[in-house]
Enzyme design. Structure first.
Site, PDB file in Angstrom:
ATOM      1  N   LYS A 156      42.041  38.844  45.510  1.00 54.15           N
ATOM      2  CA  LYS A 156      42.983  38.117  44.524  1.00 54.15           C
ATOM      3  C   LYS A 156      43.963  37.020  45.136  1.00 54.15           C
ATOM      4  O   LYS A 156      44.934  37.158  45.318  1.00 54.15           O
ATOM      5  CB  LYS A 156      43.764  38.997  43.714  1.00 54.15           C
ATOM      6  CG  LYS A 156      42.820  40.003  42.793  1.00 54.15           C
ATOM      7  CD  LYS A 156      43.295  40.895  41.999  1.00 54.15           C
ATOM      8  CE  LYS A 156      44.516  40.350  40.724  1.00 54.15           C
ATOM      9  NZ  LYS A 156      43.730  39.777  39.831  1.00 54.15           N
TER      10      LYS A 156
HETATM   11  N1  PMP Z   1      37.981  39.219  37.558  1.00 55.32           N
HETATM   12  C1  PMP Z   1      39.005  38.617  37.771  1.00 55.32           C
HETATM   13  C2  PMP Z   1      38.815  37.158  38.140  1.00 55.32           C
HETATM   14  C3  PMP Z   1      40.303  39.184  37.675  1.00 55.32           C
HETATM   15  O1  PMP Z   1      41.520  38.478  37.965  1.00 55.32           O
HETATM   16  C4  PMP Z   1      40.704  40.675  37.138  1.00 55.32           C
HETATM   17  C5  PMP Z   1      42.085  41.173  36.973  1.00 55.32           C
HETATM   18  N2  PMP Z   1      42.295  41.931  38.291  1.00 55.32           N
HETATM   19  C6  PMP Z   1      39.464  41.452  36.960  1.00 55.32           C
HETATM   20  C7  PMP Z   1      38.060  40.848  37.024  1.00 55.32           C
HETATM   21  C8  PMP Z   1      39.581  42.773  36.612  1.00 55.32           C
HETATM   22  O2  PMP Z   1      39.959  43.807  37.854  1.00 55.32           O
HETATM   23  P1  PMP Z   1      40.854  44.831  37.507  1.00 55.32           P
HETATM   24  O3  PMP Z   1      39.980  45.846  36.562  1.00 55.32           O
HETATM   25  O4  PMP Z   1      41.005  45.618  38.824  1.00 55.32           O
HETATM   26  O5  PMP Z   1      42.131  44.519  36.808  1.00 55.32           O
END
Ligand code: PMP
Length: 308
Positions: A156
């Site tokens: 991220k």
């Molecule tokens: N894809 C992206 C691009 C994201 O920013 C997120 C949010 N973190 C997710 C998928 C989903 O990840 P998570 O379930 O860990 O929040």
């Protein structure tokens, strides 16, 4: 997005004073790393859902970005999350740790100083509680998702979200709620801040992790589906497979689980949230609120405030 204090490198800083210099490299070059985590109320008090996994992904994101010798450890960050929740008197909240680079403006990561800030505030489901019940309309974006050899998808990194923000803004300006983004080969990748699933003939499909973020909600939903006896396959998916699916839904910490009932003006299945997504949402909400079979495995209870 308001709270009393933001944790900044060990200090509780009043919200209005939690500032970063305008020449910080992160602001100019998108070289920061963040996480999105949620805490929920349970019968045993507030608990953070999959905190360890989120903090591990945060440290992994920093490793991918290539910041060397990051000074904060996993247990220290976990404790700082609990302290931030306490300082703000929160129970159900969204938690946002961010690593940003301070120091001289320039492209050499090694000349800057990595910092950590953690904010937390009360925040309902990102796409709205109504979206979880009635479903959303998505478009397929014209921009592609990040190529793993351009901006790595396992982290991220703040700069990765320029792509998400441009795609999301076009979707909203065009009257859609969210957008599906295809990878550079034209296969379905993920949404702007969520992973994506479809159901066809009783089987749940999701794209493999190669070009998407390894979402923790994605992982949670795969495990909950398996518990419910729903077969899950990680396979490449095309946009027309979404159009003819029985159900499509998206998953993320902020959004939780949201059915997509229309994509590019095509109704998906019956045009209403299907039974698979409904049972998964129920199971997910039970789990995060401490009432699921796997709650103990995934919830980290916020310790009572240290009287000292
Ligand atoms: N894809 C992206 C691009 C994201 O920013 C997120 C949010 N973190 C997710 C998928 C989903 O990840 P998570 O379930 O860990 O929040």
């Amino acid at each position: 997005m308001k709270s009393d204090f933001i944790w900044m490198d060990g200090e509780m800083v009043p919200f209005a004073e939690a500032n970063v210099h305008v020449l910080a490299p992160t602001l100019h070059y998108g070289v920061g790393v963040f996480e999105g985590i949620r805490s929920y109320q349970t019968p045993n008090g507030p608990a953070v859902f999959r905190l360890r996994d989120h903090v591990q992904r945060f440290l992994d994101s920093i490793q991918v970005l290539g910041v060397l010798d990051y000074p904060h450890s996993l247990p220290e960050i976990q404790q700082a999350v609990f302290d931030t929740i306490h300082a703000n008197g929160l129970t159900e909240c969204y938690i946002r740790p961010i690593m940003y680079l301070d120091g001289p403006l320039g492209l050499n990561i090694d000349l800057s100083t990595p910092k950590l800030a953690i904010a937390a505030w009360e925040w309902g489901p990102y796409l709205g509680a109504e979206a979880q019940i009635s479903g959303i309309h998505m478009m397929v974006a014209s921009l592609s998702r990040l190529h793993p050899n351009v901006n790595m998808t396992k982290s991220k990194i703040t700069g990765n979200y320029a792509n998400s923000m441009m795609v999301k803004s076009i979707a909203l300006r065009s009257g859609y709620d969210e957008a599906v983004i295809l990878d550079t080969a034209g296969y379905v990748a993920e949404c702007t801040g969520e992973n994506i699933f479809m159901v066809r003939n009783g089987i749940m499909y999701t794209p493999p992790t190669a070009s998407v973020l390894e979402g923790l909600t994605r992982d949670t939903v795969i495990k909950l589906a398996t518990d419910l006896g729903i077969p899950v396959a990680e396979e490449m998916i095309t946009r027309d497979q979404l159009y003819i699916a029985d159900e499509v839904f998206i998953t993320g910490t902020a959004a939780e689980i949201v059915p997509a009932v229309k994509i590019d003006y095509r109704e998906i299945g019956t045009g209403r949230p299907g039974e698979v997504v409904e049972s998964l949402l129920k199971s997910y909400l039970d789990t995060v609120h401490g009432q699921g079979k796997r709650s103990d495995e995934w919830l980290e209870y916020v310790p009572a405030k240290n009287p000292g």
